[in-house]
Design an enzyme around this catalytic site. Sequence first.
Site, PDB file in Angstrom:
ATOM      1  N   GLY A 251      -5.910   8.726  -7.046  1.00 44.69           N
ATOM      2  CA  GLY A 251      -6.244   8.166  -5.742  1.00 44.69           C
ATOM      3  C   GLY A 251      -5.312   6.991  -5.472  1.00 44.69           C
ATOM      4  O   GLY A 251      -5.641   6.036  -4.781  1.00 44.69           O
TER       5      GLY A 251
ATOM      6  N   ARG B 287     -17.387 -11.002  -7.201  1.00 44.30           N
ATOM      7  CA  ARG B 287     -18.020 -11.539  -5.987  1.00 44.30           C
ATOM      8  C   ARG B 287     -19.061 -12.593  -6.358  1.00 44.30           C
ATOM      9  O   ARG B 287     -19.118 -13.667  -5.749  1.00 44.30           O
ATOM     10  CB  ARG B 287     -18.701 -10.412  -5.207  1.00 44.30           C
ATOM     11  CG  ARG B 287     -17.739  -9.556  -4.412  1.00 44.30           C
ATOM     12  CD  ARG B 287     -18.433  -8.321  -3.857  1.00 44.30           C
ATOM     13  NE  ARG B 287     -17.602  -7.646  -2.865  1.00 44.30           N
ATOM     14  CZ  ARG B 287     -17.769  -6.381  -2.496  1.00 44.30           C
ATOM     15  NH1 ARG B 287     -18.729  -5.640  -3.051  1.00 44.30           N
ATOM     16  NH2 ARG B 287     -16.983  -5.838  -1.583  1.00 44.30           N
TER      17      ARG B 287
ATOM     18  N   ILE C 104     -14.340   4.487  -9.959  1.00 49.42           N
ATOM     19  CA  ILE C 104     -14.397   3.486  -8.897  1.00 49.42           C
ATOM     20  C   ILE C 104     -14.968   4.123  -7.629  1.00 49.42           C
ATOM     21  O   ILE C 104     -15.583   3.466  -6.798  1.00 49.42           O
ATOM     22  CB  ILE C 104     -12.968   2.950  -8.620  1.00 49.42           C
ATOM     23  CG1 ILE C 104     -12.410   2.274  -9.879  1.00 49.42           C
ATOM     24  CG2 ILE C 104     -12.943   1.996  -7.429  1.00 49.42           C
ATOM     25  CD1 ILE C 104     -10.889   2.214  -9.927  1.00 49.42           C
ATOM     26  N   THR C 105     -14.754   5.432  -7.495  1.00 52.22           N
ATOM     27  CA  THR C 105     -15.149   6.168  -6.292  1.00 52.22           C
ATOM     28  C   THR C 105     -16.655   6.067  -6.052  1.00 52.22           C
ATOM     29  O   THR C 105     -17.458   6.413  -6.919  1.00 52.22           O
ATOM     30  CB  THR C 105     -14.755   7.652  -6.434  1.00 52.22           C
ATOM     31  OG1 THR C 105     -13.361   7.729  -6.737  1.00 52.22           O
ATOM     32  CG2 THR C 105     -15.053   8.436  -5.170  1.00 52.22           C
TER      33      THR C 105
ATOM     34  N   ARG D 133     -15.766   3.755   3.138  1.00 50.12           N
ATOM     35  CA  ARG D 133     -16.873   3.506   4.066  1.00 50.12           C
ATOM     36  C   ARG D 133     -16.364   3.050   5.426  1.00 50.12           C
ATOM     37  O   ARG D 133     -15.406   2.308   5.533  1.00 50.12           O
ATOM     38  CB  ARG D 133     -17.783   2.406   3.511  1.00 50.12           C
ATOM     39  CG  ARG D 133     -18.755   2.887   2.482  1.00 50.12           C
ATOM     40  CD  ARG D 133     -19.439   1.712   1.801  1.00 50.12           C
ATOM     41  NE  ARG D 133     -20.404   1.071   2.664  1.00 50.12           N
ATOM     42  CZ  ARG D 133     -20.955  -0.107   2.417  1.00 50.12           C
ATOM     43  NH1 ARG D 133     -20.609  -0.784   1.351  1.00 50.12           N
ATOM     44  NH2 ARG D 133     -21.855  -0.613   3.234  1.00 50.12           N
TER      45      ARG D 133
ATOM     46  N   GLY E 271      -6.187   2.170  -4.591  1.00 49.86           N
ATOM     47  CA  GLY E 271      -5.226   2.689  -5.557  1.00 49.86           C
ATOM     48  C   GLY E 271      -3.896   1.956  -5.533  1.00 49.86           C
ATOM     49  O   GLY E 271      -3.331   1.640  -6.583  1.00 49.86           O
TER      50      GLY E 271
ATOM     51  N   HIS F 121     -24.584  -0.068  -8.634  1.00 55.41           N
ATOM     52  CA  HIS F 121     -23.458  -0.578  -7.848  1.00 55.41           C
ATOM     53  C   HIS F 121     -23.634  -0.292  -6.362  1.00 55.41           C
ATOM     54  O   HIS F 121     -22.689   0.012  -5.660  1.00 55.41           O
ATOM     55  CB  HIS F 121     -22.145   0.032  -8.373  1.00 55.41           C
ATOM     56  CG  HIS F 121     -20.910  -0.480  -7.685  1.00 55.41           C
ATOM     57  ND1 HIS F 121     -20.589  -1.817  -7.626  1.00 55.41           N
ATOM     58  CD2 HIS F 121     -19.916   0.168  -7.017  1.00 55.41           C
ATOM     59  CE1 HIS F 121     -19.450  -1.963  -6.948  1.00 55.41           C
ATOM     60  NE2 HIS F 121     -19.028  -0.781  -6.563  1.00 55.41           N
TER      61      HIS F 121
ATOM     62  N   MET G 199     -11.411  -4.923  -4.557  1.00 51.92           N
ATOM     63  CA  MET G 199     -11.760  -3.839  -5.486  1.00 51.92           C
ATOM     64  C   MET G 199     -10.575  -3.504  -6.379  1.00 51.92           C
ATOM     65  O   MET G 199     -10.750  -3.203  -7.566  1.00 51.92           O
ATOM     66  CB  MET G 199     -12.213  -2.592  -4.707  1.00 51.92           C
ATOM     67  CG  MET G 199     -12.694  -1.446  -5.592  1.00 51.92           C
ATOM     68  SD  MET G 199     -14.134  -1.827  -6.610  1.00 51.92           S
ATOM     69  CE  MET G 199     -13.462  -1.520  -8.244  1.00 51.92           C
TER      70      MET G 199
END
EC number: 1.1.1.37
Length: 312
Positions: free
Chosen positions: A7, A153, A117-118, A81, A13, A177, A227
Amino acid sequence: MKVAVLGAAGGIGQALALLLKTQLPSGSELSLYDIAPVTPGVAVDLSHIPTAVKIKGYSGEDAKPALAGADIVLISAGVARKPGMDRSDLFNVNAGIVRNLVEQIAVTCPKACIGIITNPVNTTVAIAAEVLKKAGVYDKNKLFGVTTLDIIRSNTFVAELKGKQPQDINVPVIGGHSGVTILPLLSQVPGISFSEQEVADLTKRIQNAGTEVVEAKAGGGSATLSMGQAAARFGLSLVRALQGESGVVECAYVESDGKHARFFAQPVLLGKDGVVERKDIGTLSAFEQNALSSMLDTLKQDIELGETFIKN
């Protein structure tokens, strides 16, 4: 040490690949894969950065050439998203992508450590586990949901609120998550105390931080850069542990002892074979205990969704 990013042409990525190219130990190999035809070009672009990290890019349907000999695979492939979506809306598209990529890992580099991570991570990790199990190569100490973004965060928001240096703060974050399953253990931050209101507000902000970014980008994307940084931190910690460094601890979403749910984010000690120890989550405050109890049904449903996707 070979790290593959699947990705690699996407927002996360590319950020992740840039950070790995500049921060992986000398002599490492970095392999970039994405379905998008631009991917070999991303690798050429990064290859001009003067670090002793070999880099190559691959595109098309077949990820196997990129995966050959990988020690660590980080998967950020999928759709992002948009405003109004939550992470579960991503499931319909991303579930199939993760299944397809993990099937290729199972035949090409079954012993690699895999960081997912997806999103939705609560579900995609369960999908990956079932695919690997079906292939007879599942090792629960080598599959991770990358929840590091929740930690960075939390550290940032606590430091802002309390006027501290963010690099001095370490907030453990447990659970899952997404949304209510993200539980920062603010009671365990040494040397800092919070009022009840601060705990409630911070917890909510940490849980909704992804939405904060999606809305701020006004339809133009989700949290890609932060991220990318979080995934790089996790990936580099794994590299250090695989190379024999001791005492490397990160929070990650892993198959646990099942006390809370089959998969659970918690601090883990990393070593040469992945997870060496799942660390105890310690004593929770009444607020945290209540939050934990009330999120478990959601977390278990998320996990079941992934298991069922593969079993059926």
